[in-house]
Design a protein around this motif. Sequence first.
Motif, PDB file in Angstrom:
ATOM      1  N   PHE A  26       0.835  -1.207   0.000  1.00 12.78           N
ATOM      2  CA  PHE A  26       0.000   0.000   0.000  1.00 12.78           C
ATOM      3  C   PHE A  26       0.870   1.258   0.000  1.00 12.78           C
ATOM      4  O   PHE A  26       0.612   2.198  -0.746  1.00 12.78           O
ATOM      5  N   SER A  27       1.944   1.245   0.840  1.00 13.22           N
ATOM      6  CA  SER A  27       2.806   2.432   0.909  1.00 13.22           C
ATOM      7  C   SER A  27       3.448   2.684  -0.448  1.00 13.22           C
ATOM      8  O   SER A  27       3.498   3.821  -0.923  1.00 13.22           O
ATOM      9  N   CYS A  28       3.972   1.605  -1.082  1.00 16.99           N
ATOM     10  CA  CYS A  28       4.648   1.809  -2.369  1.00 16.99           C
ATOM     11  C   CYS A  28       3.651   2.214  -3.442  1.00 16.99           C
ATOM     12  O   CYS A  28       3.976   3.009  -4.321  1.00 16.99           O
ATOM     13  N   TYR A  29       2.406   1.673  -3.362  1.00 14.57           N
ATOM     14  CA  TYR A  29       1.379   2.077  -4.329  1.00 14.57           C
ATOM     15  C   TYR A  29       1.123   3.580  -4.195  1.00 14.57           C
ATOM     16  O   TYR A  29       1.110   4.312  -5.183  1.00 14.57           O
ATOM     17  N   LEU A  37       1.465  11.231 -10.488  1.00 17.61           N
ATOM     18  CA  LEU A  37       0.588  12.393 -10.603  1.00 17.61           C
ATOM     19  C   LEU A  37       1.401  13.689 -10.580  1.00 17.61           C
ATOM     20  O   LEU A  37       1.113  14.636 -11.297  1.00 17.61           O
ATOM     21  N   CYS A  38       2.452  13.670  -9.751  1.00 21.23           N
ATOM     22  CA  CYS A  38       3.295  14.859  -9.649  1.00 21.23           C
ATOM     23  C   CYS A  38       3.988  15.125 -10.989  1.00 21.23           C
ATOM     24  O   CYS A  38       4.023  16.259 -11.472  1.00 21.23           O
ATOM     25  N   SER A  39       4.512  14.038 -11.578  1.00 21.71           N
ATOM     26  CA  SER A  39       5.223  14.243 -12.846  1.00 21.71           C
ATOM     27  C   SER A  39       4.230  14.646 -13.939  1.00 21.71           C
ATOM     28  O   SER A  39       4.543  15.472 -14.796  1.00 21.71           O
ATOM     29  N   ALA A  40       2.985  14.092 -13.906  1.00 26.40           N
ATOM     30  CA  ALA A  40       1.980  14.464 -14.907  1.00 26.40           C
ATOM     31  C   ALA A  40       1.628  15.943 -14.765  1.00 26.40           C
ATOM     32  O   ALA A  40       1.486  16.662 -15.764  1.00 26.40           O
ATOM     33  N   ILE A 238      -4.262   8.755 -16.527  1.00 28.24           N
ATOM     34  CA  ILE A 238      -2.808   8.756 -16.239  1.00 28.24           C
ATOM     35  C   ILE A 238      -2.421   7.449 -15.551  1.00 28.24           C
ATOM     36  O   ILE A 238      -1.442   6.802 -15.905  1.00 28.24           O
ATOM     37  N   LEU A 239      -3.234   7.066 -14.536  1.00 30.20           N
ATOM     38  CA  LEU A 239      -2.887   5.854 -13.775  1.00 30.20           C
ATOM     39  C   LEU A 239      -2.959   4.623 -14.674  1.00 30.20           C
ATOM     40  O   LEU A 239      -2.140   3.716 -14.561  1.00 30.20           O
ATOM     41  N   ARG A 240      -3.959   4.613 -15.575  1.00 34.41           N
ATOM     42  CA  ARG A 240      -4.080   3.464 -16.493  1.00 34.41           C
ATOM     43  C   ARG A 240      -2.849   3.376 -17.380  1.00 34.41           C
ATOM     44  O   ARG A 240      -2.305   2.301 -17.579  1.00 34.41           O
ATOM     45  N   SER A 241      -2.391   4.539 -17.840  1.00 31.80           N
ATOM     46  CA  SER A 241      -1.257   4.489 -18.766  1.00 31.80           C
ATOM     47  C   SER A 241       0.047   4.142 -18.051  1.00 31.80           C
ATOM     48  O   SER A 241       1.009   3.742 -18.680  1.00 31.80           O
ATOM     49  N   PHE A 245       4.203   0.562 -14.088  1.00 27.47           N
ATOM     50  CA  PHE A 245       5.017   1.166 -13.035  1.00 27.47           C
ATOM     51  C   PHE A 245       4.350   0.953 -11.671  1.00 27.47           C
ATOM     52  O   PHE A 245       4.998   0.580 -10.691  1.00 27.47           O
ATOM     53  N   ILE A 246       3.007   1.164 -11.635  1.00 30.36           N
ATOM     54  CA  ILE A 246       2.279   1.026 -10.370  1.00 30.36           C
ATOM     55  C   ILE A 246       2.327  -0.423  -9.890  1.00 30.36           C
ATOM     56  O   ILE A 246       2.602  -0.693  -8.718  1.00 30.36           O
ATOM     57  N   ARG A 247       2.116  -1.356 -10.822  1.00 26.36           N
ATOM     58  CA  ARG A 247       2.130  -2.771 -10.403  1.00 26.36           C
ATOM     59  C   ARG A 247       3.516  -3.163  -9.902  1.00 26.36           C
ATOM     60  O   ARG A 247       3.637  -3.873  -8.906  1.00 26.36           O
ATOM     61  N   THR A 248       4.549  -2.653 -10.573  1.00 27.47           N
ATOM     62  CA  THR A 248       5.907  -2.966 -10.105  1.00 27.47           C
ATOM     63  C   THR A 248       6.091  -2.415  -8.689  1.00 27.47           C
ATOM     64  O   THR A 248       6.653  -3.082  -7.820  1.00 27.47           O
ATOM     65  N   GLY A 249       5.575  -1.202  -8.451  1.00 29.45           N
ATOM     66  CA  GLY A 249       5.671  -0.580  -7.121  1.00 29.45           C
ATOM     67  C   GLY A 249       4.974  -1.438  -6.078  1.00 29.45           C
ATOM     68  O   GLY A 249       5.511  -1.667  -4.992  1.00 29.45           O
TER      69      GLY A 249
END
Length: 531
Positions: A26-29, A37-40, A238-241, A245-249
């Motif tokens: 959860f923390s890494c997610y 989101l910050c980079s977007a 954004i999250l879908r694209s 990265f998110i799954r790896t996190g």
Amino acid sequence: MPQLPPKKRISLIFFVLSLCSLAGAFSCYSLARELILCSAQTQLLGFSRESILKRDGFEDSALQALSAMHHSALPHCSPQDLDALRELVFKSGILHDAGWFEGKQIRCSSLIANNINKSINLQFIAKPQNEIAYYRSYDHFSIAQKPTVIVRMGDAYVNIGILGREFSGPSWVQYFGAISDIRGYANTPDFYSGPPAPHAAWIYTSPGTYHLNGHLYATACSTRNRICRTSSVPVNFILRSERVFIRTGIVLGGVLGALFASAILQFYFSRQTLESQLGRAIRKKQLYLQYQPIVRIADRRMVGAEALCRWKKEDGVPVPPQKFIAIAEEKNWIGSLTKLVFSKALEECRAILLTHPDFCLSLNLSVLCLDDRKLLCDLQQMIADCGVKPSSVAIEITESIAAHDPQRIAQIQTLRQAGHPIHLDDFGTGYSSLSYLHELNLDAIKIDKAFMQTIGTDAVQFNILPQILTMSQKLQLNVIIEGIETSEQEAYLSRISSSLLGQGWLYGHPVDQEQLHAMQASQPQPEQKPL
Ligand code: C2E
Ligand code: MG
Ligand code: MG
């Protein structure tokens, strides 16, 4: 302490592993999500800033052209004027058309000359400055069926092309334009269509980045007027694209959580085994003692010895006393451990104590033992049962904040009144206060070995040593210096006082009872001074 039954152990492992993995995932997610989101948002702000700069460039060209038109002496809409307008448009490289208004209608244009046979559909957008008005133009001046922007100054106008063409971001970014309070509104591909989002109209006119109602926004405004541009994108898009990265996190977080959990479990189980092994060792009386000589520094004569408790785990590895004493204190086994140490020390040193009345055996007493009156009575009874005088058994109490308790101080006094010399151990290790020495009726202070390590340095401890010695002399306290390892340290101490006692590797490492007896037997037999 009993070990956990296997079933409970497995449940505990499963529970801690799952909990830490979930927490890690959860923390890494959350972290990955925030980073994305910050980079977007930074990217969106880049699009908006770039657009506003381009737009300002278009406006500059438009204003230059309009000013040139006003300075022209040619009659409006004359063939020469229309030629001049065409040249103006051609040379600008940005403008699509130029012409003249007559009232609210266009009279002539570089594109269609004077052949205007029906009214041109213009929609007022805004008036960002006096004299300057913006319109959107459908049908007649549209390009590829998209509306264009017309800038009007007086009766002159220029067409600066498709609405929003200054935007060069990707197609998945929604693009909006606003003029402070007026809030013209644009939305790709039909720019300036539809009303501003009612919940957050301020977003379009306030420079910055925002995250609101499932959307990211970034607004940049012109520095010269009230015109702003906003780029926006739905968070889900954004999250879908970035799902890889998110799954790896998430996976990485889960693995890190599991690693953390196994470290905790390993620590817990090893401590549990350590505790249960210590409990067994105390019950089976498997602890043993070593003795370290205490000498008069002036002539190195042994005047006593300190009993130091030792314990080896079941695999034969020794555990430092500070560690197992702390466990014993925490598990409330310190009373049994102390009884064991007293009984072994008395048994092993009884012969020396009975034959050498000036030899003093020093035994360590945890401050927690001072809370147990029965234990103190039992210890005193043990000494009496051996026929040893209380004055031959010194009690070492470690100086600590806990020892400042009035009830504990009263117990120390009771032991002293019974005849035991009281030694304040590890003096100077953090709770030192010379005034505390007045509170307690002591016989000796044992200056901690840390002081010896500062000899020859500028450390405060080194500088206050002479003051401590002077104060001790005034209070008629013996001083035992711990941790003397070198003859240089010994020479320094001999220079500052002739009556000091010492303990340390220079005079002997902790040894077993046989070696202690041998050391005692090899002592010369002159007159002896008591401790
Ligand atoms: P302590 O009572 O201050 O014991 C002196 C410690 O200094 C001992 O460490 C000893 O081995 C060490 N030492 C002696 N000479 C030198 C030296 O020249 N250089 C250095 N670097 N160290 C020296 P040890 O045996 O590891 O004991 C540590 C502590 O464990 C003791 O400190 C005492 O607070 C506690 N302890 C030991 N046995 C018992 C016990 O039976 N009961 C209680 N309550 N505490 C005990
Ligand atoms: Mg001690
Ligand atoms: Mg000490």
